[in-house]
Design a protein around this motif. Structure first.
Motif, PDB file in Angstrom:
ATOM      1  N   VAL A   1       4.865  -7.196 -11.170  1.00 47.02           N
ATOM      2  CA  VAL A   1       3.778  -6.225 -11.303  1.00 47.02           C
ATOM      3  C   VAL A   1       2.427  -6.944 -11.378  1.00 47.02           C
ATOM      4  CG1 VAL A   1       2.945  -4.271 -12.672  1.00 47.02           C
ATOM      5  CG2 VAL A   1       5.383  -4.797 -12.682  1.00 47.02           C
ATOM      6  N   MET A   2       1.518  -6.545 -10.525  1.00 46.35           N
ATOM      7  CA  MET A   2       0.239  -7.268 -10.482  1.00 46.35           C
ATOM      8  C   MET A   2      -0.873  -6.293 -10.070  1.00 46.35           C
ATOM      9  SD  MET A   2      -0.216 -10.663  -8.208  1.00 46.35           S
ATOM     10  CE  MET A   2      -1.775 -11.220  -7.567  1.00 46.35           C
ATOM     11  N   GLY A   3      -1.938  -6.274 -10.831  1.00 41.53           N
ATOM     12  CA  GLY A   3      -3.015  -5.347 -10.465  1.00 41.53           C
ATOM     13  C   GLY A   3      -4.291  -5.620 -11.224  1.00 41.53           C
ATOM     14  N   PRO A   4      -5.399  -5.090 -10.700  1.00 41.03           N
ATOM     15  CA  PRO A   4      -6.706  -5.293 -11.324  1.00 41.03           C
ATOM     16  C   PRO A   4      -7.017  -4.237 -12.384  1.00 41.03           C
ATOM     17  CG  PRO A   4      -6.976  -4.134  -9.251  1.00 41.03           C
ATOM     18  CD  PRO A   4      -5.489  -4.340  -9.435  1.00 41.03           C
ATOM     19  N   ALA A   5      -8.166  -4.390 -13.003  1.00 43.26           N
ATOM     20  CA  ALA A   5      -8.651  -3.384 -13.950  1.00 43.26           C
ATOM     21  C   ALA A   5      -8.625  -2.017 -13.273  1.00 43.26           C
ATOM     22  CB  ALA A   5     -10.084  -3.729 -14.370  1.00 43.26           C
TER      23      ALA A   5
ATOM     24  N   ASP B   1      -7.868  -5.647 -17.202  1.00 43.90           N
ATOM     25  CA  ASP B   1      -8.417  -6.726 -16.369  1.00 43.90           C
ATOM     26  C   ASP B   1      -7.327  -7.129 -15.382  1.00 43.90           C
ATOM     27  OD1 ASP B   1      -6.702  -7.923 -18.184  1.00 43.90           O
ATOM     28  OD2 ASP B   1      -8.273  -8.887 -19.353  1.00 43.90           O
ATOM     29  N   HIS B   2      -7.424  -8.307 -14.789  1.00 44.49           N
ATOM     30  CA  HIS B   2      -6.389  -8.710 -13.835  1.00 44.49           C
ATOM     31  C   HIS B   2      -5.095  -9.018 -14.587  1.00 44.49           C
ATOM     32  CE1 HIS B   2      -9.892 -10.281 -11.212  1.00 44.49           C
ATOM     33  NE2 HIS B   2      -9.641  -9.017 -10.971  1.00 44.49           N
ATOM     34  N   THR B   3      -4.046  -8.315 -14.230  1.00 44.01           N
ATOM     35  CA  THR B   3      -2.789  -8.525 -14.955  1.00 44.01           C
ATOM     36  C   THR B   3      -1.670  -8.969 -14.017  1.00 44.01           C
ATOM     37  OG1 THR B   3      -2.039  -6.241 -14.685  1.00 44.01           O
ATOM     38  CG2 THR B   3      -3.333  -6.724 -16.653  1.00 44.01           C
TER      39      THR B   3
END
Ligand SMILES: O=C(O)CCC(=O)C(=O)O
Ligand SMILES: [Fe+2]
Length: 424
Positions: A196-200, A299-301
């Protein structure tokens, strides 16, 4: 002739827009545009940044009410008895101490190492995965100003030759090791792990995880805002009202702009009191079966999450699996009978009791991940965490009645999903 002229102008328009964008790679604009048109066609006219959330959306200060326990101070038996059995959400700290993900899962290293690998960041109207190469997603992730950005929620990373190394970068924590779905045929078992990866501003709308499963979610980078609401809360009060849904009915950010205000007001019923927190790097959230939850990335996660069935939630998972995945349940039962006969009394009892009402108010519908915009989004038949390769025999997913899932597995269910939703 006309068509080609129109195409020519569309092309020119795209070129000009690409020139005006902040992306670093020359092809990012076009690739992201294509993905967006597939994943959320309804926004093509309205626009992705029209609401200006990147400028002015702010979360109120958190009221962090979750219990945190270090893994050094928590045995597996204690976890079972005190938290799993009572279905109490907690954050467990310290579990990632020896994970290679700590070094390897930085934005830069992931973007470099997997630059030409495609990751799932949405689904089209027919339920097929929408994917982007990591190099374009990364460029998008760090430069976008979208109101509710595309979010990588990829459940096949461990099965693809060029991305399966990611699976070696983390360990399934000892508390979650005894996943009874391990006794199901690996090709038949529902998707159960997600990179799982995504920005704010990206996130997951309010939902209950499918099939009565519980989940763990470990964050490596960034911060996630969580709100968890007890299983007995009626879906009508935890979901945005029709007039609140707007252009982003199934997005986490919409929930935080609408229902969250009520949840924080003095009028919110005590019996549905939420648990809230900001999850930071190295923290593992335990989401017990049946709990509503909604997540917004601050934030970026970068995170990994898995859904599972243990001895503590088998009584919830079993009836839902029989109903939603009858074929799977048959062969699963054979393996359990042969290899874990001590579980049979649990299965017998919950079968006799019929469908076990884990959710009181939501078992007849309820959501499940990322939910969708109306009553059709609900989980609970268990089919929300989508994914390819999961529908025994099929290689791609179909979308049914406006939501995602494996047709074969759960024909009566519906649920939209941009992420972990379908058939865990
Ligand atoms: O990390 C997130 O966005 C939340 C994930 C989640 O709730 C889920 O995958 O079911
Ligand atoms: Fe979830």
């Amino acid at each position: 002739m006309l068509a080609s002229l129109a195409e020519f102008w569309d092309d020119m328009k795209l070129e000009l827009m690409a020139l005006g964008s902040d992306y670093k790679l020359p092809r990012t604009f076009r690739k992201v545009d294509e993905a967006k048109r597939k994943a959320r066609a309804e926004l093509t006219k309205f626009g992705w940044d029209t609401l200006g959330y990147s400028e002015d959306f702010k979360l109120p200060p958190v009221k962090d009410t979750i219990l945190r326990i270090d893994c050094e101070e928590l045995t597996v038996d204690e976890f079972r008895e005190k938290y799993e059995r009572t279905r109490t959400p907690i954050i467990i700290t310290g579990l990632t101490k020896n994970w290679q993900a700590n070094e390897k899962w930085t934005l830069e290293r992931i973007a470099r190492k997997y630059r030409n690998q495609k990751f799932k960041c949405g689904e089209d109207d027919d339920g097929f995965s929408v994917k982007l190469k990591m190099k374009y997603y990364h460029d998008y992730m760090v430069n976008n100003i979208d109101d509710s950005p595309l979010y990588i929620f990829d459940s096949s990373f461990a099965d693809r030759h060029k991305t399966k190394q990611l699976r070696e970068d983390y360990e399934v924590p000892k508390y979650f090791e005894d996943d009874l779905f391990n006794y199901a045929d690996s090709k038949k078992r529902p998707p159960h792990r997600w990179f799982v990866m995504g920005p704010a501003r990206s996130g997951t709308a309010i939902h209950i995880d499918p099939l009565g499963t519980s989940a763990w979610n470990t964050l490596i980078q960034g911060h996630k805002r969580w709100v968890l609401i007890p299983p007995n809360a009626p879906r009508d009060i935890v979901k945005p009202l029709s007039h609140e849904k707007g252009k982003h009915p199934s997005e986490g950010i919409t929930w935080f702009n609408t229902v969250y205000k009520r949840v924080r007001s003095p009028g919110w019923p005590q019996e549905y009191a939420p648990i809230e927190c900001i999850q930071g790097p190295g923290e593992t959230m335990f989401v017990p079966a049946g709990w509503w939850h909604v997540v917004l990335n601050e934030d970026h996660t970068i995170a990994v999450t898995q859904n599972y069935c243990s001895i503590e939630n088998l009584h919830l998972v079993w009836p839902k699996t029989v109903k939603g995945r009858p074929k799977l349940s048959k062969h699963w039962l054979k393996r359990i009978t042969a290899e874990r006969p001590e579980l049979l009394p649990i299965i017998r009892e919950c079968s006799e009791n019929g469908i076990n009402d884990m959710n009181d108010s939501s078992s007849d519908s309820s959501s499940s991940s990322s939910s969708s915009d109306d009553s059709s989004d609900d989980d609970d038949s268990g089919c929300d965490r989508e994914d390819q390769g999961s529908c025994s025999g099929t290689t791609r997913k179909r979308k049914i009645s406006g939501t995602m899932k494996c047709e074969e597995q759960c024909p009566e269910k519906t649920s939209r999903s941009h992420e972990k939703e379908s058939c865990a």
